[in-house]
Design a protein around this motif. Structure first.
Motif, PDB file in Angstrom:
ATOM      1  N   ARG A  49      29.389  44.023  81.475  1.00  0.00           N
ATOM      2  CA  ARG A  49      30.117  42.748  81.549  1.00  0.00           C
ATOM      3  C   ARG A  49      29.946  42.085  82.906  1.00  0.00           C
ATOM      4  O   ARG A  49      29.230  41.100  83.052  1.00  0.00           O
ATOM      5  N   GLU A  93      33.725  48.492  80.466  1.00  0.00           N
ATOM      6  CA  GLU A  93      34.043  47.072  80.279  1.00  0.00           C
ATOM      7  C   GLU A  93      32.799  46.442  79.678  1.00  0.00           C
ATOM      8  O   GLU A  93      31.841  46.123  80.377  1.00  0.00           O
ATOM      9  N   LEU A 136      29.836  44.721  70.468  1.00  0.00           N
ATOM     10  CA  LEU A 136      30.858  45.707  70.103  1.00  0.00           C
ATOM     11  C   LEU A 136      30.626  46.281  68.715  1.00  0.00           C
ATOM     12  O   LEU A 136      31.025  47.419  68.445  1.00  0.00           O
ATOM     13  N   SER A 196      36.685  54.283  75.519  1.00  0.00           N
ATOM     14  CA  SER A 196      37.571  53.128  75.509  1.00  0.00           C
ATOM     15  C   SER A 196      36.783  51.904  75.962  1.00  0.00           C
ATOM     16  O   SER A 196      36.262  51.859  77.074  1.00  0.00           O
ATOM     17  N   TYR A 197      36.691  50.919  75.077  1.00  0.00           N
ATOM     18  CA  TYR A 197      35.939  49.703  75.367  1.00  0.00           C
ATOM     19  C   TYR A 197      36.894  48.563  75.717  1.00  0.00           C
ATOM     20  O   TYR A 197      37.851  48.278  74.982  1.00  0.00           O
ATOM     21  N   ALA A 198      36.586  47.906  76.832  1.00  0.00           N
ATOM     22  CA  ALA A 198      37.423  46.805  77.307  1.00  0.00           C
ATOM     23  C   ALA A 198      36.686  45.486  77.158  1.00  0.00           C
ATOM     24  O   ALA A 198      35.456  45.410  77.277  1.00  0.00           O
ATOM     25  N   GLY A 199      37.471  44.433  76.929  1.00  0.00           N
ATOM     26  CA  GLY A 199      36.940  43.084  76.918  1.00  0.00           C
ATOM     27  C   GLY A 199      37.742  42.213  77.860  1.00  0.00           C
ATOM     28  O   GLY A 199      38.966  42.338  77.938  1.00  0.00           O
ATOM     29  N   ALA A 245      38.943  39.333  70.630  1.00  0.00           N
ATOM     30  CA  ALA A 245      38.950  40.718  71.081  1.00  0.00           C
ATOM     31  C   ALA A 245      39.577  41.641  70.040  1.00  0.00           C
ATOM     32  O   ALA A 245      39.066  42.730  69.767  1.00  0.00           O
ATOM     33  N   VAL A 287      38.412  45.909  70.288  1.00  0.00           N
ATOM     34  CA  VAL A 287      38.479  46.465  71.635  1.00  0.00           C
ATOM     35  C   VAL A 287      39.630  47.464  71.738  1.00  0.00           C
ATOM     36  O   VAL A 287      40.579  47.433  70.951  1.00  0.00           O
ATOM     37  N   ASP A 288      39.536  48.340  72.716  1.00  0.00           N
ATOM     38  CA  ASP A 288      40.602  49.290  73.011  1.00  0.00           C
ATOM     39  C   ASP A 288      41.469  48.821  74.166  1.00  0.00           C
ATOM     40  O   ASP A 288      42.624  49.228  74.289  1.00  0.00           O
ATOM     41  N   ILE A 309      42.236  45.300  77.011  1.00  0.00           N
ATOM     42  CA  ILE A 309      41.921  43.964  77.505  1.00  0.00           C
ATOM     43  C   ILE A 309      42.117  43.949  79.018  1.00  0.00           C
ATOM     44  O   ILE A 309      42.944  44.682  79.564  1.00  0.00           O
TER      45      ILE A 309
END
Length: 300
Positions: free
Chosen positions: A11, A42, A62, A72-75, A86, A91-92, A94
Motif C-alpha cells: 500500500r 497493509e 484482496l 490480517s489484511y488492512a485497508g 473495505a 478486510v480484517d 482498517i
C-alpha cells in the motif's frame, strides 16, 4: 522482546511508484510477504482512483491474497464509501489517517484536522460494529511539509481526541521523515500515558536517514508494532519529497542482531526485495540487498 512488523509495501510502498504494477504482481508481493512470516499486511487503499491510480484495483488484490486465518489484511480508509468497499472486500483491519496539520490535511484528504477527527469517529463506530481491528494514524506527527514544525503538545492533544473513539491501535507517522529519536521518545511516552488502552504503533520514513534510529527509540519507549516496507519503497504522493519508508529487510537485520524476535525470515525478505526491484525496473532503496547479511550465509 517480541515485536510485530506491519508490511506496508503493497500500500504505502506502491502508492508512490510511477511504474505501473499489475494486480498479479501486487498479489505476488503479498504472497511472498506472507511466506516470509509477516502476519499483518497493509494491502490496499480504498481511495479515489483518480487521485491514487496505483490503488485502483483494491478489490481485485484482496480477492487474490492468501487467506489462512492467521494473516490480517488492512485497508486504508478515508470516508464512508471507502469503508463500504473495505467491508465488502473482506478486510480484517482498517487504518484511518488523521493529519496533524490543517494544510496537509486539506491537500491529502480535502478537509481540516477537526473534520478528519470527526470522520475517524464515524468510521470507528461502524468498523467496531463490524468487528474490524481499528487503527488510527496521526500523520505528519513529527513535522509538516507545508506548516513546518508540529508542536509535541499539539500531537499529544490529538492523541487524546482520537483515543475517545476507542481505537485498538494508535500509530504515530513520520510522513516526511523529519523525526529524531528524542522527539520519538517524547511522543511515544505521551501516547502510552494518554491512550493506555490503545496499542502503540509507529510508522517511520528514512528520508533524512533517521528512520532506523527512530524505530529503535520507539522500541525502547514501549512500542511493539512497527511499519516497514520491503525494499524501502514508498512515500506519500501528496507530500513533496516524502520518500523512503524504512526497509523491512534493513530493519530486520538490526532487530535480528539485537536478538529481537519478529518471526520473519530475513533471507526471504531480501529475495522478495530483489524480485520487487525487477518488477519496478529499478533497484530498491534498501541497503541490505547490496551489502549482504553478516555473518555471510554459508555456501553449501
Amino acid at each position: 522482546m517480541d515485536i510485530t512488523l506491519v508490511e506496508v509495501a503493497p500500500r504505502d510502498g506502491l502508492q508512490n511508484e510511477s511504474h505501473p504494477v499489475t494486480t498479479a504482481d501486487k498479489i505476488e508481493l503479498i504472497r511472498r510477504s506472507v511466506a516470509a512470516g509477516l502476519r499483518r499486511v497493509e494491502a490496499v487503499s480504498f481511495v479515489n482512483a483518480a487521485r491514487v491510480p496505483q490503488m485502483a484495483d483494491a478489490e481485485a488484490v484482496l480477492a487474490g491474497v492468501p487467506r489462512d486465518g492467521e494473516i490480517s489484511y488492512a485497508g486504508l480508509v478515508f470516508n464512508e464509501r471507502g469503508l463500504d468497499r473495505a467491508l465488502a472486500a473482506g478486510v480484517d483491519e482498517i487504518n484511518v489517517v488523521v493529519v496533524a496539520t490543517d494544510t496537509f490535511s486539506r491537500r491529502n484528504q480535502g478537509c481540516d484536522t477537526a473534520e478528519g477527527i470527526a470522520r475517524w469517529e464515524r468510521l470507528a463506530a461502524r468498523a467496531a460494529a463490524s468487528g474490524l481491528w481499528r487503527t488510527v494514524t496521526i500523520a505528519a506527527a513529527f513535522g509538516c511539509p507545508f506548516e513546518g514544525e508540529v508542536a509535541p503538545a499539539h500531537v499529544l492533544d490529538l492523541i487524546e481526541r482520537v483515543a475517545a473513539a476507542g481505537p485498538d491501535e494508535i500509530a504515530l507517522a513520520d510522513t516526511i521523515g523529519v523525526g529524531t529519536p528524542d522527539r520519538v521518545r517524547r511522543l511515544v511516552t505521551g501516547l502510552i500515558e494518554r491512550a493506555p488502552d490503545a496499542l502503540p504503533r509507529c510508522h517511520f520514513h528514512n528520508t533524512r536517514n533517521t528512520g532506523y534510529a527512530n524505530a529503535i527509540a520507539a522500541l525502547d519507549s514501549g512500542v511493539r508494532v512497527l511499519d516497514a516496507s520491503i525494499g524501502g519503497i514508498g512515500g506519500c504522493p501528496f507530500a513533496p519529497a516524502a520518500t523512503g519508508n524504512i526497509a523491512t529487510e534493513d530493519l530486520l537485520y538490526t532487530l535480528d542482531r539485537m536478538g529481537v524476535d519478529t518471526g520473519v525470515d530475513l533471507g526471504a525478505v531480501i529475495d522478495t526485495a530483489a524480485w520487487l526491484g525487477e518488477v519496478l525496473e529499478s533497484p530498491v532503496p534498501a541497503l541490505l540487498g547490496r551489502a549482504g547479511r553478516f555473518p555471510a550465509a554459508a555456501v553449501s
